[in-house]
Structure formats: structure tokens, C-alpha cells
Design an enzyme around this catalytic site. Structure first.
Site, PDB file in Angstrom:
ATOM      1  N   LYS A   1       1.084  -1.676  -0.240  1.00  0.00           N
ATOM      2  CA  LYS A   1      -0.424   0.246  -0.138  1.00  0.00           C
ATOM      3  C   LYS A   1       0.808   1.684  -0.269  1.00  0.00           C
ATOM      4  CE  LYS A   1      -4.033  -1.913   1.806  1.00  0.00           C
ATOM      5  NZ  LYS A   1      -5.301  -1.279   2.540  1.00  0.00           N
TER       6      LYS A   1
ATOM      7  N   ASP B   1     -10.658   3.257   1.744  1.00  0.00           N
ATOM      8  CA  ASP B   1     -10.835   2.572   2.936  1.00  0.00           C
ATOM      9  C   ASP B   1     -11.948   3.456   3.849  1.00  0.00           C
ATOM     10  OD1 ASP B   1     -10.440  -0.178   2.944  1.00  0.00           O
ATOM     11  OD2 ASP B   1      -7.997   0.316   3.825  1.00  0.00           O
TER      12      ASP B   1
END
Ligand code: ATR
Length: 276
Positions: A72, A109
Site C-alpha cells: 500500500k 478504506d
């Protein structure tokens, strides 16, 4: 039989390990439900090779990429453009091709959490106090999104104080580090720790600290109902698991790639069939 042709668009998730990722099932069901000639596959990419995978995206016509552990941060760094959330978090879970081999990094997210909260509880954090237990990658994304969405307070409670401070700062001026007792004074309580996935008896916080009128979310979805969620519900408090965050972070990525609304109900059905 499904025909894969020369026009079929391809999206992929990179990570290591990746074989157990739910994303292929989730996104292929979504493409089918939306009537799109797209397919989604899992690419095992070893640690340290995210930049090479992003380069593959630049030249291959890959139409979308999801990014999971351990890539990420590297994916955020390798992209040409970054959303405000990615700039703040230094982490991306979604890459979008923007033409000429260029790539934009997104982190869905936090927005996925907020959309899930709205879906499950008709609750908007704007003007509300959010109590956040945990300050890992998911917790930081939630803190950043809640602050950006106008929460009136983001109170971060975490085992490790230094990480709590980082998450609180991501929420901006409304972010503070708190104690478990402070959770009694917020409107929305979120568990973003992995406590509840394990076999021990630990709970993210004492359910007796919480009360009716609050909305509680445990972002865990395996088990479908954690012991903490069961205790909170047993006390008559509205509580939801992490399925909606999982669905909505994927749904937002779907829309970034395809430009059309995601078939959220079909995606929710995949998760419910698998876990509930
Ligand atoms: P993710 O990226 O999924 O959010 P993570 O970065 O590993 O996962 O973060 C896990 C979070 O759960 C952290 O806030 C961690 O607390 P620390 O910052 O103190 O490590 C929290 N956590 C995990 N196990 C815990 C436990 N047994 N008790 C309390 N907190 C725990």
C-alpha cells in the site's frame, strides 16, 4: 459460457499472500451484475516489487488495480497522482489509469467506512463525535476520512500511544487521543483493531462503557459477529460489523475504474453468502 474477448477489460489485485483475497469474487460478481465485459484477477507480487507492478499497469492497459499488503505504501509512492486521502495516509489501496501510462492512487478504506455507516445506520459523521479504537492502517484511514467529513471530534483510543497520536493528527484539529472512558461521550464507536478475530477473550473495550443511542461498528467481519459486537447488541445498542466497509471500499474502487455506480447489493450478497 462467459466469453473473454480481445475487448474484455482486465483489473487485478496485487499482494502477497493473495490467494485468499475476496476481491476477485467480489469484483467479478459486480462486473457481471453491472453487465460489464470486465474480468478481475489476483496477481501475486512479492514485497519490494510494487513499483514494477505499477509499471506493468502503465504499459498493459490494465483498467484498474487493487493494492493490498505489503504494497500500500509503495503503490502510493509509485503513482503519478494521489488523492487527498493518499497524500495524508501515504498508503493506497486502489490505482486508476488516467491515460498516457499515468496512474492515480486512491485510498477507499475511509470513504468505504463512511459509506457503510450511512448504509447500515443512516448515520453521517458530520457534526458527530467519533470514538475510534485502534490506530493501524484501517484506523488511520477512518480517522482521516472522519475528520475530512466534518466530524466534531475524533477520539482515538489505542494500546500504543504513539500510533494513537498519529491517527488523531490525521483527523485534523478535531482529532484527540483519549482513554476508554471517553468512549461514553461519543456518538459513534468504531473498533478498528483485530481484537475479536483471535481466540482469546480480549474485547476492544468494556461494553459497559457504551450506551443506547450510540452507533457501534466493529470493522471485523470474520467472525461475522465478534464477542464484543454480541455483548454490545446484548445491551440493546445498535451495532454493525465490517461487511459494509468491505463492500463499500470495493464499490468505490469499482466506480473509479468503470465510471458507473457499483451494484452494491450484488457485492453485499457475495460477502453475506461467504461469511454470515
Ligand atoms: P490494520 O492495517 O488492519 O488496521 P494493523 O496496522 O496491524 O492492522 O493495526 C492493528 C491495530 O489493532 C493496532 O491499533 C493495534 O494496536 P497497536 O497500535 O498498539 O499495535 C491493535 N491491536 C492488535 N491487537 C491488539 C490487542 N491484543 N489489544 C489491543 N490492540 C490491539
Amino acid at each position: 459460457m462467459r466469453v473473454i474477448s480481445g475487448r474484455t477489460r482486465v483489473a487485478a489485485v496485487i499482494g502477497d499472500p493473495i490467494e485468499h483475497s475476496l476481491s476477485p469474487e467480489l469484483h467479478n460478481a459486480a462486473f457481471a451484475a453491472a453487465g460489464l465485459d470486465w474480468v478481475y484477477v489476483a496477481w501475486p507480487v512479492a514485497a519490494g516489487r510494487a513499483e514494477a507492478a505499477v509499471d506493468a499497469m502503465r504499459v498493459s492497459g490494465l483498467a484498474g488495480m487493487s493494492v493490498t499488503t505489503p504494497h500500500k505504501d509503495a503503490a502510493a509512492a509509485a503513482a503519478d497522482e494521489r488523492s487527498a486521502a493518499v497524500e495524508a495516509l501515504g498508503a493506497a489501496n486502489c490505482l486508476v489509469p488516467i491515460g498516457d501510462g499515468r496512474v492515480r492512487a486512491e485510498n477507499t478504506d475511509g470513504a468505504g467506512f463512511l459509506a457503510g455507516l450511512h448504509d447500515d445506520a443512516a448515520c453521517d459523521v458530520t457534526g458527530r463525535r467519533l470514538g475510534l479504537i485502534g490506530a493501524g492502517g484501517a484506523g488511520r484511514a477512518i480517522a482521516q476520512a472522519a475528520g475530512a467529513a466534518g466530524a466534531s471530534a475524533v477520539v482515538v483510543v489505542n494500546r500504543t500511544a504513539a500510533r494513537a497520536r498519529i491517527a488523531a493528527e490525521l483527523a485534523g484539529p478535531v482529532g484527540v487521543v483519549g482513554e476508554p472512558a471517553d468512549l461514553a461521550g461519543v456518538d459513534v464507536v468504531v473498533n478498528s483493531t483485530s481484537v475479536g478475530m483471535g481466540d482469546d477473550d480480549a474485547l476492544p473495550c468494556d461494553p459497559a462503557l457504551l450506551h443506547g443511542g450510540q452507533v457501534v461498528v466493529d470493522i471485523v467481519y470474520t467472525p461475522w459477529e465478534t464477542p464484543w459486537l454480541a455483548a454490545v447488541r446484548g445491551a440493546g445498542i445498535e451495532a454493525h460489523n465490517g461487511a459494509s466497509m468491505l463492500v463499500h471500499q470495493a464499490a468505490i474502487a469499482f466506480t473509479h475504474w468503470t465510471g458507473v455506480p457499483a451494484p452494491v447489493d450484488a457485492m453485499r450478497a457475495v460477502i453475506a453468502n461467504r461469511f454470515s
